[in-house]
Write a protein that holds these residues in place. Structure first.
Motif, PDB file in Angstrom:
ATOM      1  N   ILE A 115      33.193  29.526  34.132  1.00  0.00           N
ATOM      2  CA  ILE A 115      32.298  29.290  35.260  1.00  0.00           C
ATOM      3  C   ILE A 115      32.858  30.077  36.442  1.00  0.00           C
ATOM      4  O   ILE A 115      34.054  30.345  36.500  1.00  0.00           O
ATOM      5  CB  ILE A 115      32.186  27.801  35.631  1.00  0.00           C
ATOM      6  CG1 ILE A 115      33.567  27.212  35.959  1.00  0.00           C
ATOM      7  CG2 ILE A 115      31.497  27.015  34.527  1.00  0.00           C
ATOM      8  CD1 ILE A 115      33.526  25.828  36.550  1.00  0.00           C
ATOM      9  N   VAL A 116      31.996  30.446  37.364  1.00  0.00           N
ATOM     10  CA  VAL A 116      32.440  31.103  38.590  1.00  0.00           C
ATOM     11  C   VAL A 116      32.773  30.011  39.588  1.00  0.00           C
ATOM     12  O   VAL A 116      31.923  29.179  39.922  1.00  0.00           O
ATOM     13  CB  VAL A 116      31.356  32.039  39.152  1.00  0.00           C
ATOM     14  CG1 VAL A 116      31.843  32.715  40.429  1.00  0.00           C
ATOM     15  CG2 VAL A 116      30.966  33.082  38.116  1.00  0.00           C
ATOM     16  N   SER A 117      34.007  30.001  40.083  1.00  0.00           N
ATOM     17  CA  SER A 117      34.441  28.943  40.991  1.00  0.00           C
ATOM     18  C   SER A 117      34.390  29.367  42.452  1.00  0.00           C
ATOM     19  O   SER A 117      34.490  28.525  43.348  1.00  0.00           O
ATOM     20  CB  SER A 117      35.861  28.480  40.636  1.00  0.00           C
ATOM     21  OG  SER A 117      36.760  29.574  40.602  1.00  0.00           O
TER      22      SER A 117
ATOM     23  N   ILE B 190      37.654  42.220  41.398  1.00  0.00           N
ATOM     24  CA  ILE B 190      36.248  42.144  41.795  1.00  0.00           C
ATOM     25  C   ILE B 190      36.014  41.111  42.883  1.00  0.00           C
ATOM     26  O   ILE B 190      34.919  41.030  43.446  1.00  0.00           O
ATOM     27  CB  ILE B 190      35.331  41.845  40.587  1.00  0.00           C
ATOM     28  CG1 ILE B 190      35.630  40.468  40.001  1.00  0.00           C
ATOM     29  CG2 ILE B 190      35.453  42.930  39.534  1.00  0.00           C
ATOM     30  CD1 ILE B 190      34.627  40.018  38.963  1.00  0.00           C
ATOM     31  N   GLY B 191      37.035  40.287  43.161  1.00  0.00           N
ATOM     32  CA  GLY B 191      36.928  39.313  44.254  1.00  0.00           C
ATOM     33  C   GLY B 191      36.492  37.935  43.832  1.00  0.00           C
ATOM     34  O   GLY B 191      36.527  37.002  44.631  1.00  0.00           O
ATOM     35  N   ASP B 192      36.081  37.765  42.571  1.00  0.00           N
ATOM     36  CA  ASP B 192      35.617  36.466  42.092  1.00  0.00           C
ATOM     37  C   ASP B 192      36.773  35.633  41.551  1.00  0.00           C
ATOM     38  O   ASP B 192      37.741  36.173  40.996  1.00  0.00           O
ATOM     39  CB  ASP B 192      34.593  36.623  40.973  1.00  0.00           C
ATOM     40  CG  ASP B 192      33.253  37.131  41.468  1.00  0.00           C
ATOM     41  OD1 ASP B 192      33.028  37.097  42.690  1.00  0.00           O
ATOM     42  OD2 ASP B 192      32.434  37.558  40.636  1.00  0.00           O
ATOM     43  N   THR B 193      36.632  34.321  41.668  1.00  0.00           N
ATOM     44  CA  THR B 193      37.532  33.404  40.971  1.00  0.00           C
ATOM     45  C   THR B 193      36.731  32.674  39.912  1.00  0.00           C
ATOM     46  O   THR B 193      35.568  32.331  40.107  1.00  0.00           O
ATOM     47  CB  THR B 193      38.186  32.396  41.930  1.00  0.00           C
ATOM     48  OG1 THR B 193      37.175  31.623  42.583  1.00  0.00           O
ATOM     49  CG2 THR B 193      39.038  33.108  42.965  1.00  0.00           C
ATOM     50  N   ILE B 194      37.376  32.466  38.765  1.00  0.00           N
ATOM     51  CA  ILE B 194      36.704  31.812  37.637  1.00  0.00           C
ATOM     52  C   ILE B 194      37.601  30.721  37.079  1.00  0.00           C
ATOM     53  O   ILE B 194      38.802  30.679  37.346  1.00  0.00           O
ATOM     54  CB  ILE B 194      36.334  32.825  36.522  1.00  0.00           C
ATOM     55  CG1 ILE B 194      37.590  33.535  35.976  1.00  0.00           C
ATOM     56  CG2 ILE B 194      35.344  33.861  37.045  1.00  0.00           C
ATOM     57  CD1 ILE B 194      38.187  32.921  34.760  1.00  0.00           C
ATOM     58  N   GLN B 195      36.997  29.837  36.314  1.00  0.00           N
ATOM     59  CA  GLN B 195      37.738  28.843  35.544  1.00  0.00           C
ATOM     60  C   GLN B 195      37.213  28.855  34.113  1.00  0.00           C
ATOM     61  O   GLN B 195      36.020  29.057  33.886  1.00  0.00           O
ATOM     62  CB  GLN B 195      37.588  27.443  36.139  1.00  0.00           C
ATOM     63  CG  GLN B 195      38.259  27.248  37.467  1.00  0.00           C
ATOM     64  CD  GLN B 195      38.125  25.827  37.991  1.00  0.00           C
ATOM     65  OE1 GLN B 195      37.638  24.932  37.295  1.00  0.00           O
ATOM     66  NE2 GLN B 195      38.556  25.609  39.220  1.00  0.00           N
ATOM     67  N   PHE B 196      38.113  28.653  33.170  1.00  0.00           N
ATOM     68  CA  PHE B 196      37.710  28.564  31.773  1.00  0.00           C
ATOM     69  C   PHE B 196      37.308  27.130  31.445  1.00  0.00           C
ATOM     70  O   PHE B 196      38.012  26.175  31.795  1.00  0.00           O
ATOM     71  CB  PHE B 196      38.844  29.025  30.850  1.00  0.00           C
ATOM     72  CG  PHE B 196      39.028  30.510  30.845  1.00  0.00           C
ATOM     73  CD1 PHE B 196      38.343  31.301  29.933  1.00  0.00           C
ATOM     74  CD2 PHE B 196      39.858  31.123  31.764  1.00  0.00           C
ATOM     75  CE1 PHE B 196      38.480  32.676  29.935  1.00  0.00           C
ATOM     76  CE2 PHE B 196      40.008  32.498  31.777  1.00  0.00           C
ATOM     77  CZ  PHE B 196      39.320  33.278  30.867  1.00  0.00           C
ATOM     78  N   THR B 197      36.180  26.991  30.792  1.00  0.00           N
ATOM     79  CA  THR B 197      35.726  25.685  30.316  1.00  0.00           C
ATOM     80  C   THR B 197      36.003  25.516  28.830  1.00  0.00           C
ATOM     81  O   THR B 197      35.931  24.413  28.306  1.00  0.00           O
ATOM     82  CB  THR B 197      34.217  25.507  30.554  1.00  0.00           C
ATOM     83  OG1 THR B 197      33.494  26.529  29.829  1.00  0.00           O
ATOM     84  CG2 THR B 197      33.890  25.632  32.037  1.00  0.00           C
TER      85      THR B 197
END
Length: 497
Positions: A356-358, A341-348
């Motif tokens: 969160i969306v990074s 989808i093109g998004d990068t995320i990080q787990f909190t």
């Protein structure tokens, strides 16, 4: 307390309990979704081409189904859009969410009879979780405004299409219809500035309790309200106590919003996209959004730093770590298979899984190998704002690779200030220090005299609105990239100023 408010509290407890069941059993939930997707997709063209009938495990799936983005799936997408059935998912889609493509022009993201309800349910559940978490349900009796795209839909080969927010507008439940604003006619206005003025006229005397939209465009609405009345938004709407947003990080806007409103209000962060409704903030005092594991979406993750390597490892939920930057890959009831989808995320958090969306995998700065992402520039700016009491309207960052006068290259920060810092040089220094603390590559380039310290270009008021208008993306669900690896936005901004 009204009957509606009382009933909302009861329903909120019921929904929270249902959510807890799958959130506490994440891996079994995802395994169930994975098997259901394979079974449903087996008789589609995509399923037959990729031998779904022979897939017995996740390892088989990774061998048979490579990670692709829209351009790489375009042959299937084109067949589907031309009117063929059973291409990516059984039958035809209910809708196409039309978005802007990078290299392929318009993108048509399918919304099916199986995927569409998950968008509506997740948005509803976000509000119900807020009610359960805070005990506040009185806002359901007030007016609610959703700043969104036009609900008018077109048709393509028997399937309706439009912006996602416009499609969703057709699914507002009956019990909210009397509370919902703006009117249908106003919502259908195409020109964003005309639309905002009409919304102001319709809402300025109403009892608004919930306001929702992308922060940058809600800010424009707030400013027009203040221009009309001379009052803070919180005075105009004394019962306004909940802001719902998605699409961008709210923190860079929070100080400005509190000034416009005149007080702090609760907020709910959502993570919706045309491809799926992935997460929402389920608790007010916990960082991150709850990843939706039981919504017909199967998740895979690839470390962002390794994404462009050949045969980069695809990870399951059980393999992820907190704080690592991942590209999120989905397979879903919309007929998207191992889709980037093109998004990068990080787990909190991993108990439960919150994210969160990074940033965007294509929105970064690495002109010199620094691998700077949106989360880093947003957090660095927040540090400087806290230190200086400045206020920011909007910003973006671009590399300056070939400066004049034999200077070292640098990162150029284009900032539209609501309130300038007293010492701009110190302000830039705080940002730069925060960037070096977060990003070791950037620090090494500064220490090695490959880059010089960042520079700030101050923009006059409304510069970013003028830029978005110049490219035909003013308002609605359009978002300004926080950073880019070229000078296209930077050059356009320099033309405007």
């Amino acid at each position: 307390m009204s009957i509606k408010s009382f009933a909302a509290g009861i329903f909120a407890s019921y929904v929270r309990n249902r959510i807890n069941k799958w959130a506490e059993n994440p891996h079994a939930t995802q395994e169930k979704v994975f098997l259901q997707l394979l079974k449903k997709g087996a008789d589609t063209k995509f399923g037959k081409d990729h031998h779904f009938q022979n897939i017995k495990s996740y390892q088989d799936f990774t061998k048979q189904v490579p990670v692709r983005d829209y351009e790489e799936l375009k042959n299937y997408m084109d067949l589907m859009v031309s009117g063929e059935e059973d291409v990516l998912w059984p039958g035809k889609p209910l809708y196409y969410a039309k978005t802007s493509g990078t290299t392929s022009g318009a993108k048509y993201i399918p919304l099916t009879k199986d995927s569409m309800p998950t968008h509506i349910e997740a948005a509803r559940n976000a509000i119900l979780c807020y009610i359960h978490d805070t005990g506040n349900s009185k806002f359901v009796d007030g007016k609610m405004i959703f700043l969104q795209g036009s609900p008018e839909l077109q048709e393509k080969n028997g399937v309706k299409l439009g912006r996602l927010s416009g499609i969703v507008a057709h699914y507002v439940p009956g019990y909210l219809q009397k509370n919902r604003m703006p009117s249908w006619d106003t919502n259908c206005i195409d020109d964003w500035e005309t639309k905002v003025d009409a919304i102001v006229e319709e809402t300025v005397r109403e009892d608004m309790s919930v306001i929702s939209g992308i922060p940058s465009w809600v800010q424009m609405y707030f400013e027009r309200l203040i221009d009309k009345t001379g009052k803070k938004v919180g005075e105009i709407f004394p019962n306004f106590d909940l802001f719902i947003y998605g699409g961008v990080n709210y923190e860079p806007y929070r100080a400005k919003f509190e000034k416009l409103i005149g007080r702090r209000v609760d907020s709910i962060e959502l993570y919706p996209a045309s491809e799926g409704f992935f997460a929402f903030q389920d608790k007010q005092n916990v960082h991150g959004m709850l990843l939706q594991l039981d919504s017909g979406i199967f998740y895979e993750f690839i470390e962002a730093d390794k994404f462009f390597e050949e045969n980069a490892s695809r990870l399951l939920l059980k393999d992820v770590q907190i704080g690592v930057n991942y590209v999120m890959i989905i397979s879903s009831t919309a007929g998207l298979w191992a889709y980037n989808i093109g998004d990068t995320i990080q787990f909190t958090s991993v108990k439960p899984y919150r994210v969160i969306v990074s940033g965007r995998i294509k929105h970064f700065i690495s002109a010199f190998g620094e691998h700077v992402i949106a989360k880093e520039v947003e957090e660095a700016l927040q540090e400087a704002v806290k230190d200086s009491q400045a206020a920011i309207s909007e910003f973006t960052v671009a590399p300056q690779i070939s400066p004049d006068d034999d200077e070292l290259p640098y990162h150029e920060w284009f900032i539209e200030f609501e309130k300038e810092p007293q010492d701009m040089d110190h302000f830039a220094g705080v940002i730069d220090k925060a960037m070096q603390q977060q990003n070791s590559y950037y620090k090494d380039l500064i220490d090695g005299s490959i880059l010089q310290r960042l520079k700030i270009t101050k923009l006059p008021p409304n510069s970013f609105q003028l830029y978005m208008k110049s490219i035909g993306k003013l308002g609605g669900q359009n978002k300004l990239p926080r950073l880019s690896n070229d000078r296209k936005i930077a050059d356009k901004l320099n033309e405007i100023i």
